[in-house]
Design an enzyme around this catalytic site. Structure first.
Site, PDB file in Angstrom:
ATOM      1  N   ASP A   1       6.657 -34.320 -19.486  1.00 21.02           N
ATOM      2  CA  ASP A   1       5.402 -35.172 -19.984  1.00 21.02           C
ATOM      3  C   ASP A   1       5.623 -35.879 -21.006  1.00 21.02           C
ATOM      4  O   ASP A   1       5.169 -35.375 -22.007  1.00 21.02           O
ATOM      5  CB  ASP A   1       4.551 -34.003 -19.204  1.00 21.02           C
ATOM      6  CG  ASP A   1       3.988 -33.689 -18.211  1.00 21.02           C
ATOM      7  OD1 ASP A   1       3.751 -34.339 -16.941  1.00 21.02           O
ATOM      8  OD2 ASP A   1       4.003 -32.278 -17.475  1.00 21.02           O
TER       9      ASP A   1
ATOM     10  N   ASP B   1       7.584 -35.466 -27.482  1.00 16.42           N
ATOM     11  CA  ASP B   1       6.770 -36.370 -27.623  1.00 16.42           C
ATOM     12  C   ASP B   1       5.639 -35.942 -28.700  1.00 16.42           C
ATOM     13  O   ASP B   1       4.964 -36.698 -28.814  1.00 16.42           O
ATOM     14  CB  ASP B   1       6.376 -37.338 -26.662  1.00 16.42           C
ATOM     15  CG  ASP B   1       5.305 -35.967 -26.122  1.00 16.42           C
ATOM     16  OD1 ASP B   1       4.117 -36.539 -25.075  1.00 16.42           O
ATOM     17  OD2 ASP B   1       6.468 -35.406 -25.188  1.00 16.42           O
TER      18      ASP B   1
ATOM     19  N   ASP C   1      11.905 -32.322 -23.292  1.00 13.06           N
ATOM     20  CA  ASP C   1      10.095 -31.964 -21.879  1.00 13.06           C
ATOM     21  C   ASP C   1      10.376 -32.562 -21.553  1.00 13.06           C
ATOM     22  O   ASP C   1      10.929 -33.489 -21.288  1.00 13.06           O
ATOM     23  CB  ASP C   1       9.051 -32.658 -23.522  1.00 13.06           C
ATOM     24  CG  ASP C   1       7.271 -32.225 -22.964  1.00 13.06           C
ATOM     25  OD1 ASP C   1       7.425 -31.577 -22.324  1.00 13.06           O
ATOM     26  OD2 ASP C   1       7.071 -33.208 -23.649  1.00 13.06           O
TER      27      ASP C   1
END
Length: 230
Positions: A10, A167, A8
């Site tokens: 961000d 995250d 990922d």
């Protein structure tokens, strides 16, 4: 067994999420309101259509306000804090290790391509990714699995041969829906959120070397126990 890793962006590679949440919290407090993580958490890792904080602020404030002025103020607050952001611990080491061990490396982000590639280039890691898939490439972003499926296609790998690093709960759900291994690495903002299915959770990429993570995932798969919830 695992031949590739897909990251990922961000919140995982660069923690853009904490200053964004803090900037909206500060904006809400200007109007005597409070933006809670329970409300904000639902939109982390997905597209902007999931939640409009400016509409939510108007609902809490119970009165119209100058949205353009609010957007400008919030964006300035956010940009000032993002300017000092650095890559999350362990990111460079994971990318280096992946290449040294011949793993395919991709990126799947619900954000738009200029945002992602601009930050990757600014931090000198744009060329570390063979495949980058962003919001422009799909009809639905995470938690829909489309971004991960496209990244897997670009890397030439089946889902069971790749591990996603995420995250957020929305990102982890997308990876599991795609049939991949999923390692969660929460940041300051997402650490207290409730995650669904995933295979391994680590506090930081600096804590455990990439190949040890891969070994743990493969061992879990060999024992028939791939998924945990928490």
């Amino acid at each position: 067994m695992i031949q590739g890793v897909i990251f990922d962006f961000d919140g995982l590679i660069l923690d853009t999420e904490t200053p964004e949440f803090e900037s909206f919290q500060a904006l809400f407090r200007r109007y005597g309101c409070e933006l809670t993580l329970d409300v904000w958490g639902a939109c982390i890792g997905t597209g902007p259509e999931a939640f409009d904080p400016y509409v939510h602020l108007e609902e809490l404030y119970a009165s119209p306000y100058d949205k353009e002025e609010a957007r400008t103020w919030r964006r300035r607050y956010y940009d000032e804090r993002l300017a000092s952001a650095v890559l999350r611990p362990g990111v460079l080491e994971y990318l280096q290790s992946a290449h040294e061990h011949g793993l395919r490396v991709g990126l799947a982000s619900s954000s738009h391509r200029p945002w992602v590639t601009g930050h990757l280039a600014a931090h000198g890691i744009l060329d570390a990714f063979e495949v980058i898939r962003t919001a422009e490439d799909v009809a639905q972003v995470k938690p829909d699995p489309a971004l991960y499926l496209l990244a897997l296609e670009g890397l030439g790998l089946p889902p069971e041969a790749a591990a996603a690093f995420e995250d957020s709960p929305n990102g982890a759900l997308a990876a599991k829906r795609a049939g991949m291994f999923c390692v969660t690495v929460p940041n300051e903002t997402t650490g207290s959120l409730v995650f669904g299915e995933h295979d391994l959770r680590i506090g930081s990429m600096a804590d455990i070397p990439l190949m040890e993570v891969i070994a743990r995932l493969e061992a879990q798969a060999g024992q028939g126990g791939r998924t945990r919830i928490g």
